[in-house]
Design a protein around this motif. Structure first.
Motif, mmCIF file in Angstrom:
data_model
loop_
_atom_site.group_PDB
_atom_site.id
_atom_site.type_symbol
_atom_site.label_atom_id
_atom_site.label_comp_id
_atom_site.label_asym_id
_atom_site.label_seq_id
_atom_site.Cartn_x
_atom_site.Cartn_y
_atom_site.Cartn_z
ATOM 1 N N ASP A 258 67.831 122.149 6.146
ATOM 2 C CA ASP A 258 66.431 122.004 5.757
ATOM 3 C C ASP A 258 66.209 122.236 4.273
ATOM 4 O O ASP A 258 65.165 121.891 3.731
ATOM 5 N N GLY A 259 67.172 122.838 3.607
ATOM 6 C CA GLY A 259 67.066 123.072 2.175
ATOM 7 C C GLY A 259 67.481 121.863 1.350
ATOM 8 O O GLY A 259 67.664 121.965 0.143
ATOM 9 N N LEU A 260 67.605 120.713 1.985
ATOM 10 C CA LEU A 260 68.002 119.472 1.313
ATOM 11 C C LEU A 260 69.321 119.639 0.567
ATOM 12 O O LEU A 260 69.457 119.296 -0.598
ATOM 13 N N GLY A 261 70.317 120.138 1.276
ATOM 14 C CA GLY A 261 71.610 120.405 0.676
ATOM 15 C C GLY A 261 72.518 119.201 0.544
ATOM 16 O O GLY A 261 73.645 119.333 0.092
ATOM 17 N N PHE A 262 72.053 118.015 0.928
ATOM 18 C CA PHE A 262 72.898 116.821 0.872
ATOM 19 C C PHE A 262 73.181 116.427 -0.573
ATOM 20 O O PHE A 262 72.286 116.397 -1.409
ATOM 21 N N ASN A 263 74.450 116.119 -0.850
ATOM 22 C CA ASN A 263 74.859 115.636 -2.168
ATOM 23 C C ASN A 263 75.846 114.500 -2.017
ATOM 24 O O ASN A 263 76.665 114.507 -1.091
ATOM 25 N N LEU A 264 75.800 113.550 -2.929
ATOM 26 C CA LEU A 264 76.767 112.468 -2.956
ATOM 27 C C LEU A 264 78.104 113.018 -3.432
ATOM 28 O O LEU A 264 78.140 113.915 -4.272
ATOM 29 N N LEU A 265 79.185 112.472 -2.918
ATOM 30 C CA LEU A 265 80.521 112.858 -3.359
ATOM 31 C C LEU A 265 80.927 111.887 -4.465
ATOM 32 O O LEU A 265 81.249 110.729 -4.207
ATOM 33 N N LEU A 266 80.867 112.374 -5.696
ATOM 34 C CA LEU A 266 81.148 111.569 -6.885
ATOM 35 C C LEU A 266 82.113 112.326 -7.790
ATOM 36 O O LEU A 266 82.288 113.534 -7.638
ATOM 37 N N PRO A 267 82.719 111.628 -8.751
ATOM 38 C CA PRO A 267 83.608 112.328 -9.691
ATOM 39 C C PRO A 267 82.857 113.432 -10.448
ATOM 40 O O PRO A 267 81.632 113.366 -10.621
ATOM 41 N N ASP A 268 83.611 114.415 -10.917
ATOM 42 C CA ASP A 268 83.043 115.527 -11.675
ATOM 43 C C ASP A 268 82.360 115.040 -12.940
ATOM 44 O O ASP A 268 82.696 113.983 -13.488
ATOM 45 N N ASP A 269 81.442 115.857 -13.446
ATOM 46 C CA ASP A 269 80.693 115.517 -14.661
ATOM 47 C C ASP A 269 81.573 115.354 -15.889
ATOM 48 O O ASP A 269 81.154 114.758 -16.870
ATOM 49 N N GLU A 270 82.789 115.899 -15.851
ATOM 50 C CA GLU A 270 83.697 115.776 -16.991
ATOM 51 C C GLU A 270 84.283 114.370 -17.100
ATOM 52 O O GLU A 270 84.816 113.991 -18.138
ATOM 53 N N LYS A 271 84.213 113.601 -16.030
ATOM 54 C CA LYS A 271 84.740 112.231 -16.045
ATOM 55 C C LYS A 271 83.816 111.337 -16.864
ATOM 56 O O LYS A 271 82.621 111.613 -16.995
ATOM 57 N N PRO A 272 84.352 110.252 -17.411
ATOM 58 C CA PRO A 272 83.508 109.330 -18.186
ATOM 59 C C PRO A 272 82.336 108.815 -17.348
ATOM 60 O O PRO A 272 82.475 108.590 -16.139
ATOM 61 N N LEU A 273 81.217 108.634 -18.007
ATOM 62 C CA LEU A 273 80.003 108.202 -17.321
ATOM 63 C C LEU A 273 80.206 106.868 -16.622
ATOM 64 O O LEU A 273 79.727 106.674 -15.507
#
Length: 189
Positions: free
Chosen positions: A83-98
């Motif tokens: 219920d806390g809207l904990g869903f997140n997409l599984l994507l590369p880390d922020d250190e990876k190129p945009l």
């Protein structure tokens, strides 16, 4: 319920590639999220043959990959049901190129639509809001995202699109799956 800590995007992609599957972590997470948000029965294994059809020509997955994918599925269900809207997409880390993160985001969106479309046959009966977000996800999946690597505005735009996809997935989950959500075990039998 104790949540299994999932490996990183890179480790999941390497495991899938090592098993000679034609999918990466973003695509795998996208398909599974599409199943979960599209209304598949959450407490059984009906998603497994569908997933095998998408990534392995209908063949069963090797056991270590089967467990990994089942863990990812269980985590998607857990996050969506939070219920806390904990869903997140599984994507590369922020250190990876945009550009790499943007490509993975587009792959996630396209794969979400594949999984969603395999289980949801009544989209035309859904609210206009749900139909609109599915159209938006389709548009995002087809975008050619040219971001400047060091551009702060591009980082902000990317973050906003990821957030939109996250909230859109949750809207679909709440529409088609919320009433079926019960915690499931990460243990594969």
């Amino acid at each position: 319920m104790n949540s299994a800590v999932l490996p990183s995007f890179e480790k999941i992609s390497q495991a899938l590639e090592g098993a000679e599957l034609f999918t990466n972590a973003a695509e795998t997470h996208g398909v599974l999220s599409g199943f979960v948000c599209g209304g598949i029965a959450l407490d059984d294994k009906s998603w497994q043959p569908l997933f095998n059809d998408v990534v392995n020509e209908g063949m069963a997955l090797p056991q270590p990959i089967k467990k990994l994918v089942a863990d990812i599925y269980a985590e998607v269900v857990k996050q969506c049901a939070d219920d806390g809207l904990g869903f997140n997409l599984l994507l590369p880390d922020d250190e990876k190129p945009l550009d790499e993160r943007a490509e993975a985001m587009a792959q996630w969106a396209q794969s979400f639509l594949v999984g969603f479309g395999m289980v949801q046959q009544a989209l035309n009966q859904a609210s206009e809001d749900v139909q609109e977000v599915i159209r938006d996800i389709r548009d995002i999946s087809q975008l050619s995202l040219d971001f400047e690597q060091e551009d702060e505005e591009s980082e902000i735009a990317f973050a906003e699109i990821v957030e939109y996809l996250r909230v859109s997935a949750m809207l679909c989950f709440n529409t088609f799956s919320r009433n079926m959500a019960t915690p499931i075990s990460n243990t594969l039998h």
